[in-house]
Design an enzyme around this catalytic site. Structure first.
Site, PDB file in Angstrom:
ATOM      1  N   ASP A 193      41.208  -6.772  -2.696  1.00 13.07           N
ATOM      2  CA  ASP A 193      39.907  -7.379  -2.997  1.00 13.07           C
ATOM      3  C   ASP A 193      39.354  -6.579  -4.166  1.00 13.07           C
ATOM      4  O   ASP A 193      39.102  -5.370  -4.027  1.00 13.07           O
ATOM      5  CB  ASP A 193      38.990  -7.280  -1.771  1.00 13.07           C
ATOM      6  N   TYR A 214      28.018 -16.424 -14.708  1.00 13.34           N
ATOM      7  CA  TYR A 214      29.431 -16.603 -15.076  1.00 13.34           C
ATOM      8  C   TYR A 214      29.684 -16.450 -16.581  1.00 13.34           C
ATOM      9  O   TYR A 214      30.532 -15.623 -16.975  1.00 13.34           O
ATOM     10  CB  TYR A 214      29.936 -17.951 -14.551  1.00 13.34           C
ATOM     11  N   LYS A 230      31.907 -13.257 -18.520  1.00 16.77           N
ATOM     12  CA  LYS A 230      33.123 -13.397 -19.326  1.00 16.77           C
ATOM     13  C   LYS A 230      32.898 -12.861 -20.749  1.00 16.77           C
ATOM     14  O   LYS A 230      33.826 -12.321 -21.363  1.00 16.77           O
ATOM     15  CB  LYS A 230      33.574 -14.860 -19.354  1.00 16.77           C
ATOM     16  N   THR A 288      40.898 -26.683 -10.738  1.00 21.96           N
ATOM     17  CA  THR A 288      41.118 -25.726  -9.647  1.00 21.96           C
ATOM     18  C   THR A 288      39.891 -25.763  -8.736  1.00 21.96           C
ATOM     19  O   THR A 288      38.881 -26.402  -9.056  1.00 21.96           O
ATOM     20  CB  THR A 288      41.300 -24.278 -10.164  1.00 21.96           C
TER      21      THR A 288
HETATM   22  N1  LIG Z   1      39.683 -23.232 -13.836  1.00 20.27           N
HETATM   23  C1  LIG Z   1      39.205 -23.148 -15.061  1.00 20.27           C
HETATM   24  O1  LIG Z   1      38.942 -24.163 -15.712  1.00 20.27           O
HETATM   25  C2  LIG Z   1      38.974 -21.803 -15.691  1.00 20.27           C
HETATM   26  C3  LIG Z   1      38.485 -21.801 -16.995  1.00 20.27           C
HETATM   27  C4  LIG Z   1      38.284 -20.572 -17.628  1.00 20.27           C
HETATM   28  C5  LIG Z   1      38.570 -19.399 -16.950  1.00 20.27           C
HETATM   29  N2  LIG Z   1      39.038 -19.432 -15.663  1.00 20.27           N
HETATM   30  C6  LIG Z   1      39.314 -18.155 -15.016  1.00 20.27           C
HETATM   31  O2  LIG Z   1      40.621 -18.152 -14.488  1.00 20.27           O
HETATM   32  C7  LIG Z   1      40.686 -17.290 -13.348  1.00 20.27           C
HETATM   33  C8  LIG Z   1      41.307 -18.038 -12.174  1.00 20.27           C
HETATM   34  O3  LIG Z   1      40.442 -19.102 -11.832  1.00 20.27           O
HETATM   35  P1  LIG Z   1      40.927 -20.426 -11.069  1.00 20.27           P
HETATM   36  O4  LIG Z   1      40.401 -21.564 -11.829  1.00 20.27           O
HETATM   37  O5  LIG Z   1      42.333 -20.350 -10.736  1.00 20.27           O
HETATM   38  O6  LIG Z   1      40.007 -20.299  -9.752  1.00 20.27           O
HETATM   39  P2  LIG Z   1      40.332 -20.414  -8.193  1.00 20.27           P
HETATM   40  O7  LIG Z   1      41.308 -21.496  -7.928  1.00 20.27           O
HETATM   41  O8  LIG Z   1      39.004 -20.444  -7.536  1.00 20.27           O
HETATM   42  O9  LIG Z   1      41.068 -19.026  -7.896  1.00 20.27           O
HETATM   43  C9  LIG Z   1      40.369 -17.818  -8.002  1.00 20.27           C
HETATM   44  C10 LIG Z   1      41.198 -16.771  -7.334  1.00 20.27           C
HETATM   45  O10 LIG Z   1      40.494 -15.536  -7.409  1.00 20.27           O
HETATM   46  C11 LIG Z   1      40.479 -14.964  -6.111  1.00 20.27           C
HETATM   47  N3  LIG Z   1      39.368 -14.049  -5.915  1.00 20.27           N
HETATM   48  C12 LIG Z   1      38.044 -14.274  -6.034  1.00 20.27           C
HETATM   49  N4  LIG Z   1      37.346 -13.172  -5.747  1.00 20.27           N
HETATM   50  C13 LIG Z   1      38.261 -12.215  -5.451  1.00 20.27           C
HETATM   51  C14 LIG Z   1      38.180 -10.863  -5.063  1.00 20.27           C
HETATM   52  N5  LIG Z   1      36.983 -10.255  -4.899  1.00 20.27           N
HETATM   53  N6  LIG Z   1      39.315 -10.164  -4.863  1.00 20.27           N
HETATM   54  C15 LIG Z   1      40.530 -10.766  -5.001  1.00 20.27           C
HETATM   55  N7  LIG Z   1      40.669 -12.054  -5.334  1.00 20.27           N
HETATM   56  C16 LIG Z   1      39.548 -12.765  -5.562  1.00 20.27           C
HETATM   57  C17 LIG Z   1      40.419 -16.145  -5.176  1.00 20.27           C
HETATM   58  O11 LIG Z   1      40.779 -15.759  -3.867  1.00 20.27           O
HETATM   59  P3  LIG Z   1      40.214 -16.531  -2.539  1.00 20.27           P
HETATM   60  O12 LIG Z   1      41.179 -17.646  -2.265  1.00 20.27           O
HETATM   61  O13 LIG Z   1      40.243 -15.458  -1.503  1.00 20.27           O
HETATM   62  O14 LIG Z   1      38.832 -17.010  -2.858  1.00 20.27           O
HETATM   63  C18 LIG Z   1      41.422 -17.041  -5.847  1.00 20.27           C
HETATM   64  O15 LIG Z   1      42.738 -16.672  -5.503  1.00 20.27           O
HETATM   65  C19 LIG Z   1      39.250 -16.826 -13.080  1.00 20.27           C
HETATM   66  O16 LIG Z   1      39.054 -15.535 -13.645  1.00 20.27           O
HETATM   67  C20 LIG Z   1      38.418 -17.851 -13.824  1.00 20.27           C
HETATM   68  O17 LIG Z   1      37.159 -17.354 -14.207  1.00 20.27           O
HETATM   69  C21 LIG Z   1      39.241 -20.617 -15.023  1.00 20.27           C
END
Ligand SMILES: NC(=O)c1ccc[n+]([C@@H]2O[C@H](COP(=O)([O-])OP(=O)(O)OC[C@H]3O[C@@H](n4cnc5c(N)ncnc54)[C@H](OP(=O)(O)O)[C@@H]3O)[C@@H](O)[C@H]2O)c1
Length: 235
Positions: free
Chosen positions: A56, A158, A162, A193
């Site tokens: 975590d 958010y 970033k 996601t």
């Molecule tokens: N999706 C987009 O369009 C997008 C765009 C720009 C940037 N991003 C970035 O890409 C990254 C991944 O995002 P995603 O879209 O794949 O989101 P997601 O599907 O919500 O996945 C986020 C992941 O982070 C984990 N997490 C959150 N808090 C945590 C903690 N305290 N310790 C360990 N793990 C933790 C979650 O675990 P749990 O399952 O336990 O919650 C999950 O596995 C993030 O940094 C996000 O800001 C995403």
């Protein structure tokens, strides 16, 4: 010590992190997924056929234990992808935001990256040429804020988390100069996601590609940059 590269991806039980883990494994790396939820971690590790560790990013104890486990098991780390991230909900207009929400988001997206990176640094320094990738976002780009993401509602948590992460990436690059470690920030684009209730127009696998590219840079590759699939992004 194994010749195979050892990679840790945080927050990799689902979404983009899961796809990064899958793609790094396909390249022949030994991949460790870090996740905070025991069951989701076990399920993802089994489905991907990779290693996993409880992690975590907001909890120093789990981060230290994860580093000790990787040290004992593998003796070094070649790739760290700081992927774990949260949005913190939609109610984050600066004029009305709950400060606790801003703190929570920064705890994961910003402080969490420092916590994990510094805990893993002794292991990364044992690599012949480690790579660190910070999963940032186009919403963190001040120069880009008026472009593709300009229509999004204002957010005090958010997007600034970033922006701060981008700045932090540059500062780490300065600090790590001469170590052979390259560190860059990645924008995956708007991917479907759980983070955005699956509203993104790209797949998580497409979003993972830029992180994988930055995780596999040659020794003369860039450091302290911010990139998407098309190249460098405005800060
Ligand atoms: N999706 C987009 O369009 C997008 C765009 C720009 C940037 N991003 C970035 O890409 C990254 C991944 O995002 P995603 O879209 O794949 O989101 P997601 O599907 O919500 O996945 C986020 C992941 O982070 C984990 N997490 C959150 N808090 C945590 C903690 N305290 N310790 C360990 N793990 C933790 C979650 O675990 P749990 O399952 O336990 O919650 C999950 O596995 C993030 O940094 C996000 O800001 C995403």
């Amino acid at each position: 010590m194994t010749e195979q590269k050892i990679a840790l991806v945080t927050g990799a039980n689902k979404g983009i992190g899961y796809e990064i883990a899958a793609q790094l494994k396909a390249l022949g790396m030994t991949v460790i997924i870090g996740a905070r939820d025991e069951q989701r971690r076990a399920e993802a590790a089994k489905a991907l056929g990779v290693e996993s560790v409880a992690l975590d990013v907001t909890d120093a104890g789990t981060v230290e234990k994860a580093a000790a486990w990787i040290d004992e098991r593998f003796g070094r780390l070649d790739v760290l992808v700081n992927n774990a991230g949260i949005v913190g909900g939609r109610a984050q207009a600066p004029t009305t935001v709950d400060l606790a929400l801003v703190r929570d988001v920064f705890e994961t997206n910003f402080f969490g990256v420092i916590r994990v990176t510094n805990a893993m640094l002794p292991l990364l320094k044992r690599s012949a040429g480690a790579r660190i990738v910070n999963m940032s976002s186009g919403v963190g780009s001040i120069g880009g804020a008026t472009a593709i993401y300009g229509e999004l509602p204002p957010g005090a948590a958010y997007p600034p988390s970033k922006t701060a992460l981008n700045s932090l990436t540059v500062q780490y690059a300065k600090d790590l100069r001469g170590t052979g470690i390259l560190i860059n920030a990645a924008d995956p684009g708007h991917c479907a996601t759980d983070l955005n209730n699956n509203t993104g127009f790209r797949t998580a696998a497409q979003g993972a590609a830029i992180a994988v590219k930055l995780a596999t840079l040659d020794d003369d590759g860039p450091t302290g940059g911010f990139f998407n699939d098309d190249g460098p992004l405005p800060w």
